[in-house]
Design an enzyme around this catalytic site. Structure first.
Site, PDB file in Angstrom:
ATOM      1  N   ARG A   1      11.721  -5.987   5.366  1.00 51.15           N
ATOM      2  CA  ARG A   1      12.082  -4.940   5.415  1.00 51.15           C
ATOM      3  C   ARG A   1      12.617  -4.248   6.539  1.00 51.15           C
ATOM      4  O   ARG A   1      12.798  -4.489   7.352  1.00 51.15           O
ATOM      5  CB  ARG A   1      10.787  -4.202   5.347  1.00 51.15           C
ATOM      6  CG  ARG A   1      10.227  -3.163   5.862  1.00 51.15           C
ATOM      7  CD  ARG A   1       9.319  -2.457   5.520  1.00 51.15           C
ATOM      8  NE  ARG A   1       7.596  -2.219   6.520  1.00 51.15           N
ATOM      9  CZ  ARG A   1       6.936  -2.513   6.615  1.00 51.15           C
ATOM     10  NH1 ARG A   1       6.410  -1.540   5.884  1.00 51.15           N
ATOM     11  NH2 ARG A   1       5.852  -3.146   8.026  1.00 51.15           N
TER      12      ARG A   1
ATOM     13  N   LYS B   1       0.457  -1.573  -0.123  1.00 49.73           N
ATOM     14  CA  LYS B   1      -0.310   0.653   0.260  1.00 49.73           C
ATOM     15  C   LYS B   1       0.796   1.417  -0.308  1.00 49.73           C
ATOM     16  O   LYS B   1       0.331   2.569  -0.766  1.00 49.73           O
ATOM     17  CB  LYS B   1      -0.819   0.050   1.383  1.00 49.73           C
ATOM     18  CG  LYS B   1      -1.867  -1.522   1.618  1.00 49.73           C
ATOM     19  CD  LYS B   1      -2.795  -1.253   2.695  1.00 49.73           C
ATOM     20  CE  LYS B   1      -1.697  -1.192   3.657  1.00 49.73           C
ATOM     21  NZ  LYS B   1      -1.169  -2.296   4.441  1.00 49.73           N
TER      22      LYS B   1
HETATM   23  P1  AP5 Z   1       0.614   0.664   9.212  1.00 54.25           P
HETATM   24  O1  AP5 Z   1       2.003   1.319   9.193  1.00 54.25           O
HETATM   25  O2  AP5 Z   1      -0.185   1.479   8.229  1.00 54.25           O
HETATM   26  O3  AP5 Z   1       0.619  -0.868   8.632  1.00 54.25           O
HETATM   27  P2  AP5 Z   1       0.202  -1.981   8.093  1.00 54.25           P
HETATM   28  O4  AP5 Z   1      -1.125  -2.179   6.744  1.00 54.25           O
HETATM   29  O5  AP5 Z   1       0.515  -2.729   8.429  1.00 54.25           O
HETATM   30  O6  AP5 Z   1       1.105  -1.586   6.626  1.00 54.25           O
HETATM   31  P3  AP5 Z   1       2.611  -1.912   6.373  1.00 54.25           P
HETATM   32  O7  AP5 Z   1       3.849  -0.211   5.870  1.00 54.25           O
HETATM   33  O8  AP5 Z   1       3.758  -2.431   7.198  1.00 54.25           O
HETATM   34  O9  AP5 Z   1       2.999  -2.244   4.054  1.00 54.25           O
HETATM   35  P4  AP5 Z   1       2.155  -2.075   2.973  1.00 54.25           P
HETATM   36  O10 AP5 Z   1       0.680  -1.921   2.202  1.00 54.25           O
HETATM   37  O11 AP5 Z   1       2.121   0.234   3.350  1.00 54.25           O
HETATM   38  O12 AP5 Z   1       3.349  -2.311   2.507  1.00 54.25           O
HETATM   39  P5  AP5 Z   1       5.110  -1.664   1.899  1.00 54.25           P
HETATM   40  O13 AP5 Z   1       4.278  -0.692   0.936  1.00 54.25           O
HETATM   41  O14 AP5 Z   1       5.388  -0.958   2.759  1.00 54.25           O
HETATM   42  O15 AP5 Z   1       0.038   0.873  10.555  1.00 54.25           O
HETATM   43  C1  AP5 Z   1       0.780   0.279  10.720  1.00 54.25           C
HETATM   44  C2  AP5 Z   1       0.173   0.094  12.833  1.00 54.25           C
HETATM   45  O16 AP5 Z   1      -0.503   1.272  12.787  1.00 54.25           O
HETATM   46  C3  AP5 Z   1      -1.458  -0.976  12.311  1.00 54.25           C
HETATM   47  O17 AP5 Z   1      -0.756  -2.303  12.997  1.00 54.25           O
HETATM   48  C4  AP5 Z   1      -2.228  -0.431  13.685  1.00 54.25           C
HETATM   49  O18 AP5 Z   1      -1.709  -0.921  15.238  1.00 54.25           O
HETATM   50  C5  AP5 Z   1      -2.019   1.484  13.039  1.00 54.25           C
HETATM   51  N1  AP5 Z   1      -2.469   1.986  12.311  1.00 54.25           N
HETATM   52  C6  AP5 Z   1      -2.530   2.528  11.276  1.00 54.25           C
HETATM   53  N2  AP5 Z   1      -3.831   2.793  10.512  1.00 54.25           N
HETATM   54  C7  AP5 Z   1      -4.597   2.511  11.517  1.00 54.25           C
HETATM   55  C8  AP5 Z   1      -5.864   2.002  11.597  1.00 54.25           C
HETATM   56  N3  AP5 Z   1      -6.316   3.150   9.933  1.00 54.25           N
HETATM   57  N4  AP5 Z   1      -7.016   2.296  12.620  1.00 54.25           N
HETATM   58  C9  AP5 Z   1      -6.217   2.069  13.985  1.00 54.25           C
HETATM   59  N5  AP5 Z   1      -4.923   1.122  13.660  1.00 54.25           N
HETATM   60  C10 AP5 Z   1      -3.779   1.602  12.961  1.00 54.25           C
HETATM   61  O19 AP5 Z   1       5.708  -3.068   2.028  1.00 54.25           O
HETATM   62  C11 AP5 Z   1       6.178  -3.851   2.648  1.00 54.25           C
HETATM   63  C12 AP5 Z   1       7.272  -4.211   2.126  1.00 54.25           C
HETATM   64  O20 AP5 Z   1       7.675  -4.985   0.943  1.00 54.25           O
HETATM   65  C13 AP5 Z   1       8.490  -2.739   1.960  1.00 54.25           C
HETATM   66  O21 AP5 Z   1       9.421  -4.116   2.121  1.00 54.25           O
HETATM   67  C14 AP5 Z   1       8.491  -2.774   0.347  1.00 54.25           C
HETATM   68  O22 AP5 Z   1       9.642  -2.425  -0.375  1.00 54.25           O
HETATM   69  C15 AP5 Z   1       8.081  -3.918   0.007  1.00 54.25           C
HETATM   70  N6  AP5 Z   1       6.837  -4.304  -0.977  1.00 54.25           N
HETATM   71  C16 AP5 Z   1       6.408  -3.834  -1.870  1.00 54.25           C
HETATM   72  N7  AP5 Z   1       5.933  -4.041  -2.963  1.00 54.25           N
HETATM   73  C17 AP5 Z   1       6.460  -4.261  -3.213  1.00 54.25           C
HETATM   74  C18 AP5 Z   1       6.691  -6.107  -4.056  1.00 54.25           C
HETATM   75  N8  AP5 Z   1       5.626  -6.168  -5.444  1.00 54.25           N
HETATM   76  N9  AP5 Z   1       7.120  -7.384  -4.376  1.00 54.25           N
HETATM   77  C19 AP5 Z   1       8.162  -7.580  -3.700  1.00 54.25           C
HETATM   78  N10 AP5 Z   1       8.428  -6.674  -2.539  1.00 54.25           N
HETATM   79  C20 AP5 Z   1       7.752  -5.478  -2.276  1.00 54.25           C
END
Ligand code: AP5
Length: 225
Positions: free
Chosen positions: A127, A15
């Site tokens: 990551r 995302k």
């Molecule tokens: P948040 O930071 O939003 O974490 P998340 O949703 O768990 O998402 P991530 O940032 O881990 O993953 P992403 O989908 O953004 O992937 P990314 O691009 O980084 O939230 C953290 C915490 O905050 C929650 O657990 C909660 O406690 C709280 N919170 C936040 N919003 C909330 C809400 N609305 N309500 C309540 N609580 C809330 O990519 C991940 C990794 O994969 C990176 O290393 C990237 O380089 C790699 N990658 C990306 N795309 C690819 C691909 N196509 N192929 C291979 N690797 C890839």
């Protein structure tokens, strides 16, 4: 028409990666609730103190708190041409609140990224993030550096990317966030995309999905008059 977009999907689905690319290409702000909370943690505010305990366990902060943050954020002038929500909504209650906030405005577009759990666990465990500026070094970028290329601070594992917390985040996603697919999937502005491809291929698929959604919305508007 403004592009009011939700990037939706499980932890590690990409995302943030894709929202950031869209921010660059479309010139509308990426609004990441995770980043907002991590900034509060970094600043040592009361919000940050409360949020850290919850985030480190892989749970969700309260709907009331997060909806309040988004309500304030969407009042700012920079969202006039649209926005990209990254990590919000995450519960049906948040989705209902978002619809209410956007009442009378341009339609909400929802892009779901689908990635199997095995890939998510692998992505999150490899990551690394900068402890100072938050820059992300992912598995798709090669071996992460130990020092941040942006600011020179240490590059570390995000505190909620430890294996047991990742598994809890995935469980919480299934329980509280996955039901949003049923909430959104009948809308003409909902699209589901295979996120288990290279970041460039996913980006191309998102652009095509946005084009098709916007074409449908324009057509509907023309037919209404
Ligand atoms: P948040 O930071 O939003 O974490 P998340 O949703 O768990 O998402 P991530 O940032 O881990 O993953 P992403 O989908 O953004 O992937 P990314 O691009 O980084 O939230 C953290 C915490 O905050 C929650 O657990 C909660 O406690 C709280 N919170 C936040 N919003 C909330 C809400 N609305 N309500 C309540 N609580 C809330 O990519 C991940 C990794 O994969 C990176 O290393 C990237 O380089 C790699 N990658 C990306 N795309 C690819 C691909 N196509 N192929 C291979 N690797 C890839």
């Amino acid at each position: 028409m403004a592009l009011n977009l939700v990037m939706f999907g499980p932890p590690g689905a990409g995302k943030g990666t894709q929202a950031s690319r869209l921010e660059q290409s479309r010139g509308i702000p990426q609004i990441s609730t995770g980043d907002i909370l991590r900034e509060a943690v970094h600043a040592g505010s009361e919000l940050g103190r409360q949020a850290k305990m919850i985030m480190d366990k892989g749970e969700l902060v309260s709907d009331e708190l997060i909806v309040g943050i988004i309500r304030e954020r969407l009042r700012r002038d920079d969202v006039e041409q649209g926005f990209i929500l990254d990590g919000f909504p995450r519960t049906v209650a948040q989705a209902v609140a978002l619809d209410e906030i956007l009442t009378g405005g341009d339609p909400l577009v929802i892009i779901e990224l689908n990635v199997p759990d095995s890939s998510l666990v692998l992505r999150l465990s490899s990551r690394r993030v900068c402890g100072q500026c938050g820059a992300t070094y992912g598995s798709s970028d090669g071996e992460p550096p130990s020092i941040c290329a942006n600011c020179g601070a240490d590059v570390v594992l995000r505190s909620d990317d430890q294996k047991e917390v990742v598994l809890e985040r995935l469980r919480v996603y299934q329980e509280q966030t996955q039901p949003l697919v049923a909430f959104y999937q009948d809308r003409v502005t909902f699209r589901s995309i295979d996120g288990n491809q290279s970041p460039d291929t996913v980006q191309t698929a998102i652009v095509a999905a946005l084009d098709s959604v916007l074409a449908v919305v324009r057509e509907e508007r023309l037919s209404v008059g």
